[in-house]
Design an enzyme around this catalytic site. Sequence first.
Site, PDB file in Angstrom:
ATOM      1  N   GLU A  89     -46.501  22.480-115.148  1.00 36.01           N
ATOM      2  CA  GLU A  89     -46.652  23.887-115.515  1.00 36.01           C
ATOM      3  C   GLU A  89     -45.531  24.683-115.655  1.00 36.01           C
ATOM      4  OE1 GLU A  89     -49.415  24.626-112.470  1.00 36.01           O
ATOM      5  OE2 GLU A  89     -51.126  23.724-113.117  1.00 36.01           O
TER       6      GLU A  89
ATOM      7  N   ARG B 130     -47.134  31.777-106.205  1.00 35.17           N
ATOM      8  CA  ARG B 130     -47.991  30.776-105.925  1.00 35.17           C
ATOM      9  C   ARG B 130     -48.195  29.450-106.591  1.00 35.17           C
ATOM     10  NH1 ARG B 130     -52.882  32.410-108.870  1.00 35.17           N
ATOM     11  NH2 ARG B 130     -51.883  33.890-110.184  1.00 35.17           N
ATOM     12  N   HIS B 131     -47.351  29.139-107.590  1.00 32.13           N
ATOM     13  CA  HIS B 131     -47.280  27.783-108.160  1.00 32.13           C
ATOM     14  C   HIS B 131     -45.979  27.203-107.865  1.00 32.13           C
ATOM     15  CE1 HIS B 131     -50.349  29.894-110.696  1.00 32.13           C
ATOM     16  NE2 HIS B 131     -50.780  28.784-110.603  1.00 32.13           N
TER      17      HIS B 131
ATOM     18  N   SER C 265     -60.354  24.109-104.914  1.00 36.92           N
ATOM     19  CA  SER C 265     -61.488  24.150-105.823  1.00 36.92           C
ATOM     20  C   SER C 265     -62.221  22.770-105.719  1.00 36.92           C
ATOM     21  CB  SER C 265     -60.987  24.356-107.405  1.00 36.92           C
ATOM     22  OG  SER C 265     -60.035  23.607-107.863  1.00 36.92           O
TER      23      SER C 265
ATOM     24  N   ARG D 212     -47.601  19.000-111.278  1.00 33.69           N
ATOM     25  CA  ARG D 212     -48.053  19.881-112.395  1.00 33.69           C
ATOM     26  C   ARG D 212     -47.009  19.919-113.299  1.00 33.69           C
ATOM     27  NH1 ARG D 212     -53.703  21.640-110.712  1.00 33.69           N
ATOM     28  NH2 ARG D 212     -54.384  19.782-109.710  1.00 33.69           N
TER      29      ARG D 212
ATOM     30  N   ARG E 283     -50.769  26.821 -99.854  1.00 39.37           N
ATOM     31  CA  ARG E 283     -51.278  27.967-100.072  1.00 39.37           C
ATOM     32  C   ARG E 283     -52.108  28.401 -98.915  1.00 39.37           C
ATOM     33  NH1 ARG E 283     -53.816  28.630-106.323  1.00 39.37           N
ATOM     34  NH2 ARG E 283     -51.848  28.659-107.391  1.00 39.37           N
TER      35      ARG E 283
ATOM     36  N   GLU F 119     -56.429  31.936-105.038  1.00 43.53           N
ATOM     37  CA  GLU F 119     -57.224  30.647-104.804  1.00 43.53           C
ATOM     38  C   GLU F 119     -56.654  29.747-103.942  1.00 43.53           C
ATOM     39  OE1 GLU F 119     -58.027  28.518-108.845  1.00 43.53           O
ATOM     40  OE2 GLU F 119     -57.863  26.744-107.473  1.00 43.53           O
TER      41      GLU F 119
HETATM   42  P1  AMO Z   1     -57.023  22.443-108.722  1.00 45.97           P
HETATM   43  O1  AMO Z   1     -56.175  21.956-109.981  1.00 45.97           O
HETATM   44  O2  AMO Z   1     -57.842  23.688-108.784  1.00 45.97           O
HETATM   45  O3  AMO Z   1     -58.232  21.327-108.610  1.00 45.97           O
HETATM   46  O4  AMO Z   1     -56.157  22.199-107.615  1.00 45.97           O
HETATM   47  C1  AMO Z   1     -56.662  22.160-106.179  1.00 45.97           C
HETATM   48  C2  AMO Z   1     -55.679  23.217-105.474  1.00 45.97           C
HETATM   49  O5  AMO Z   1     -54.565  22.732-105.307  1.00 45.97           O
HETATM   50  C3  AMO Z   1     -53.536  23.830-105.353  1.00 45.97           C
HETATM   51  N1  AMO Z   1     -52.602  23.673-106.467  1.00 45.97           N
HETATM   52  C4  AMO Z   1     -51.309  24.170-106.436  1.00 45.97           C
HETATM   53  N2  AMO Z   1     -50.723  24.718-105.526  1.00 45.97           N
HETATM   54  C5  AMO Z   1     -49.509  25.064-105.912  1.00 45.97           C
HETATM   55  N3  AMO Z   1     -48.820  24.962-107.048  1.00 45.97           N
HETATM   56  C6  AMO Z   1     -49.568  24.482-108.179  1.00 45.97           C
HETATM   57  N4  AMO Z   1     -49.126  24.377-109.222  1.00 45.97           N
HETATM   58  C7  AMO Z   1     -50.964  23.906-107.812  1.00 45.97           C
HETATM   59  N5  AMO Z   1     -51.962  23.387-108.629  1.00 45.97           N
HETATM   60  C8  AMO Z   1     -53.016  23.425-107.604  1.00 45.97           C
HETATM   61  C9  AMO Z   1     -54.583  24.909-105.175  1.00 45.97           C
HETATM   62  C10 AMO Z   1     -55.657  24.728-105.673  1.00 45.97           C
HETATM   63  O6  AMO Z   1     -56.833  25.375-105.285  1.00 45.97           O
HETATM   64  N6  AMO Z   1     -59.345  17.925-108.965  1.00 45.97           N
HETATM   65  C11 AMO Z   1     -59.408  19.266-108.530  1.00 45.97           C
HETATM   66  C12 AMO Z   1     -59.885  19.330-106.967  1.00 45.97           C
HETATM   67  C13 AMO Z   1     -61.407  18.872-106.877  1.00 45.97           C
HETATM   68  O7  AMO Z   1     -62.312  19.452-107.689  1.00 45.97           O
HETATM   69  O8  AMO Z   1     -61.591  17.955-106.025  1.00 45.97           O
HETATM   70  C14 AMO Z   1     -58.185  19.993-108.661  1.00 45.97           C
HETATM   71  O9  AMO Z   1     -57.175  19.269-108.562  1.00 45.97           O
HETATM   72  O10 AMO Z   1     -54.572  25.482-104.099  1.00 45.97           O
END
Ligand code: AMO
Length: 420
Positions: A203, A209-210, A346, A201, A394, A343
């Site tokens: 971001e 937590r990211h 999802s 990502r 997480r 979170e």
């Molecule tokens: P989402 O983007 O919510 O959903 O990601 C799912 C889970 O992945 C973890 N996560 C991260 N952990 C750390 N740093 C990050 N930048 C980060 N981004 C995501 C989180 C998050 O809840 N395709 C959907 C999933 C689905 O619907 O099956 C998805 O990617 O714990």
Amino acid sequence: MDGREVVLAGFVHETRDLGGIAFLVLRDRKGLAQITLVKKMVGKEMFKSVRTISRESVVQVRGQVKAEPKAPRGFEILPTDVRVLSAAQVPLPLDPTEKVECELDTRLDARFMDIRRPCVLAAFEIESAVLRSLRDYFYGQKITEVFTPKIVAAATEGGTDLFPISYFEKEAFLNQSPQLYKQMLMGAGMDRVFEIGPIFRAEEHDTRRHLNEAISIDVEISFADDKEVMSILEGAVVEAYRYVAENCSYQLEVMGLDLQVPKAPFRRITYTEALEMASERAGVKMQWGDDLDTETERFLGETIGEHYFLTDWPSSIKPYYTLPYEDKPEICRGFDLMHPRMELASGAQRVHDYSLLVERIVEKGLDPDGFEFYLKAFRYGMPPHAGWGLGLSRLVMTMLKLENIRDAVIFPRDRRRLVP
Ligand code: AMO
């Protein structure tokens, strides 16, 4: 093993010289062992050379085991031979004996040394146990493990948070999520798949937590709806806790943790109920359709105090692949799994109807042409399906009460960190 001859190797934890007697304490991932050198027994030369071995050097000792209640773990080794396999330079980049706490950045810069600290190592051993328990759980549920590409041609989640890479003469990206591929595998008749792998990502976040690279645990199930995959998800989380509580007592003790296994089923709260709860807080100005901000998540977490699901989100804030309710298309079958702190996952029941999927992609301002390889799998018979993605770090971070997600990743990648 009292009286037996053994060969022992490890890092030099400390050396202590009491005159006619010296102690060399070795350490490995299981703990400490004391080597006792009596000058009269080992001779002047060996006695002297052992005193000069620098801390953290890797040493191999041959000697006899002797029961000694005062030594760590109740034994000592009386050596006949001490060999330095690899000497450590001085000064050390950080102190792995944990007497001196240091900054996270210093620790991450010298991660190999940081992980020599038992409480840091324990978290990664527990992470491995979590993965093992999850794999076993998935196999038990007859879910097939798959791998999907991490070099891809299109964004999964929409938006711009992609890392571009050069792929010969083509434009390519690091994948944000296996989402499109795991859905295509439903069209392939694989029925139940899971994948544990990296997601990327781009971001700009700089939070606790990211990360820009994370490990995601993804599941996709055909002929299942959102409710069914939510119970698979809560089952997975409970199983990971149970396995760690039963099999990692040494690591939990090192970390000073008393692990409470959460109880399923987790509470389910709709997005609308969550907004109502949040509005009990003074000064909250959230509108229906707004994403829940960190403050609201924190408030809900404190109020609920255990794992819970947030369900029935506005369709406008969930991705295009989330299935809207037929009778109320402004609400969708998307859900988040929440730990009181953040979170964790999802997921959703997905749109499996080709025309609706194209419509949803367009509504989100995306170009269906870019999704042709994915859409194609929806034109020749696509089972209804649902799934989720769970962030491994997480899960581990919240399980082990770690302050920062970087403590749950061996070599984290964040906005500022690309090495080691
Ligand atoms: P989402 O983007 O919510 O959903 O990601 C799912 C889970 O992945 C973890 N996560 C991260 N952990 C750390 N740093 C990050 N930048 C980060 N981004 C995501 C989180 C998050 O809840 N395709 C959907 C999933 C689905 O619907 O099956 C998805 O990617 O714990």
